[in-house]
Design a protein around this motif. Sequence first.
Motif, mmCIF file in Angstrom:
data_model
loop_
_atom_site.group_PDB
_atom_site.id
_atom_site.type_symbol
_atom_site.label_atom_id
_atom_site.label_comp_id
_atom_site.label_asym_id
_atom_site.label_seq_id
_atom_site.Cartn_x
_atom_site.Cartn_y
_atom_site.Cartn_z
ATOM 1 N N UNK A 233 0.832 -1.199 0.000
ATOM 2 C CA UNK A 233 0.000 0.000 0.000
ATOM 3 C C UNK A 233 0.870 1.255 0.000
ATOM 4 N N UNK A 234 1.949 1.224 0.780
ATOM 5 C CA UNK A 234 2.857 2.365 0.822
ATOM 6 C C UNK A 234 3.446 2.627 -0.563
ATOM 7 N N UNK A 235 3.844 1.575 -1.250
ATOM 8 C CA UNK A 235 4.411 1.730 -2.589
ATOM 9 C C UNK A 235 3.410 2.383 -3.540
ATOM 10 N N UNK A 236 2.166 1.952 -3.450
ATOM 11 C CA UNK A 236 1.135 2.563 -4.282
ATOM 12 C C UNK A 236 0.969 4.037 -3.987
ATOM 13 N N UNK A 237 1.008 4.382 -2.693
ATOM 14 C CA UNK A 237 0.870 5.786 -2.302
ATOM 15 C C UNK A 237 2.039 6.623 -2.810
ATOM 16 N N UNK A 238 3.254 6.076 -2.738
ATOM 17 C CA UNK A 238 4.436 6.832 -3.139
ATOM 18 C C UNK A 238 4.460 7.092 -4.642
ATOM 19 N N UNK A 239 4.068 6.107 -5.432
ATOM 20 C CA UNK A 239 3.985 6.324 -6.876
ATOM 21 C C UNK A 239 2.901 7.350 -7.184
ATOM 22 N N UNK A 240 1.806 7.298 -6.442
ATOM 23 C CA UNK A 240 0.730 8.274 -6.594
ATOM 24 C C UNK A 240 1.259 9.679 -6.302
ATOM 25 N N UNK A 241 2.074 9.813 -5.266
ATOM 26 C CA UNK A 241 2.665 11.111 -4.913
ATOM 27 C C UNK A 241 3.605 11.592 -6.009
ATOM 28 N N UNK A 242 4.413 10.701 -6.552
ATOM 29 C CA UNK A 242 5.308 11.081 -7.651
ATOM 30 C C UNK A 242 4.525 11.686 -8.811
ATOM 31 N N UNK A 243 3.364 11.152 -9.069
ATOM 32 C CA UNK A 243 2.583 11.562 -10.233
ATOM 33 C C UNK A 243 1.704 12.787 -9.989
ATOM 34 N N UNK A 244 1.299 12.994 -8.720
ATOM 35 C CA UNK A 244 0.264 13.997 -8.489
ATOM 36 C C UNK A 244 0.575 15.036 -7.408
ATOM 37 N N UNK A 245 1.762 15.021 -6.839
ATOM 38 C CA UNK A 245 2.036 15.946 -5.733
ATOM 39 C C UNK A 245 3.328 16.718 -5.955
ATOM 40 N N UNK A 246 3.254 18.030 -5.858
ATOM 41 C CA UNK A 246 4.460 18.864 -5.942
ATOM 42 C C UNK A 246 4.276 20.074 -5.049
ATOM 43 N N UNK A 247 4.682 19.922 -3.782
ATOM 44 C CA UNK A 247 4.601 21.019 -2.816
ATOM 45 C C UNK A 247 5.855 21.042 -1.971
ATOM 46 N N UNK A 248 6.100 22.202 -1.382
ATOM 47 C CA UNK A 248 7.256 22.368 -0.501
ATOM 48 C C UNK A 248 7.123 21.504 0.754
ATOM 49 N N UNK A 249 5.933 21.447 1.321
ATOM 50 C CA UNK A 249 5.731 20.692 2.550
ATOM 51 C C UNK A 249 5.684 19.191 2.278
ATOM 52 N N UNK A 250 6.261 18.423 3.210
ATOM 53 C CA UNK A 250 6.188 16.967 3.097
ATOM 54 C C UNK A 250 4.740 16.512 3.231
ATOM 55 N N UNK A 251 4.490 15.234 2.894
ATOM 56 C CA UNK A 251 3.130 14.700 2.931
ATOM 57 C C UNK A 251 3.113 13.378 3.684
ATOM 58 N N UNK A 252 2.140 13.221 4.560
ATOM 59 C CA UNK A 252 1.995 12.000 5.350
ATOM 60 C C UNK A 252 1.456 10.845 4.508
#
Length: 327
Positions: A233-252
């Motif tokens: 599940x973590x791996x799925x979330x991380x690939x999702x973040x690579x594709x859809x998230x670009x912010x200065x703040x980290x993400x949980x």
Amino acid sequence: MAVIDESLPAIGSAYRYDLRGKRVFLAGHRGMVGSAIARRLQDEHCEILTSPRSELDLRDSSGVAAFFKRERPEVVVLAAAKVGGILANASYPADFLYDNLMIAANVTKSSADHGVERALFLGSSCIYPKFADQPIVEAALLTGSLEPTNEWYAIAKIAGIKLGQAYRRQFGCDFVSAMPTNLYGPGDNYDLNTSHVIPALIRKTHEAKMSGAKSLVIWGSGKPRREFLHAEDCAGALVHILKFYSEDEHINVGSGEDISIADLARVICKVVGFDGEIAHDLSKPDGTPQKLMDGSKLKALGWRPQISFEQGLESTYRNYLASGEAA
């Protein structure tokens, strides 16, 4: 040096990064999380670059720089780290601090120097203050004292987050950080001297069952509550973040649910088939009273975990039995 494409809308609207055809350097590909990420990346039709530790020491700045110059990755996922539980952190504080600082510094600098388009740094929920309000929001970082039992690892991870932010602010690098909660799953570390709570309990419970023990001894009172997420599940979330998230703040990155250590032990006893009593070694530390992360930002990106906790524990126990480490 790679920069953020300002023509792309920020998160909250329609930020997109297409991994198809990209050269992705996955650091830490043999670990539990890294191997899960490698499996998930195969669905993205990208080229995965890896290097064994024997050939690339991420603590060696010149070696890392040479690797980046030669391989020219376009995307970097930094899943490599020196990790361990309370005992390991207490026994090897210098190693945990130095190794993780050097890994983060070398990979981040080489990513910037060699034009990496996207970089994702993996941290840990231990970055947050010991007594942070629950559930823990990203803004809680550096608002209080850390849990002493893992502060060395936490300080190195905080430095990694801040280094990525610094390169983003100074040079416009599209670097982001994700903070997974406590992870477990196939390929975990079952060494009782260095493992985290789930693999340690799986091994201890299995050994208690096989030896015919009347009780299972767990550290502390069993009252602290922890959140857990399966590595897949973590791996799925991380690939999702690579594709859809670009912010200065980290993400949980978490499951959104927690469980007491005592209840965790009971669930593992059920999965393993051990019907003895659970005893508590009150001479051992409890650690942070509760760690449950707020996953609102990731949820807003459309991601949800897929593996139930008991299903995840069952598959992890099967993996332990098949690993050759079981007595």
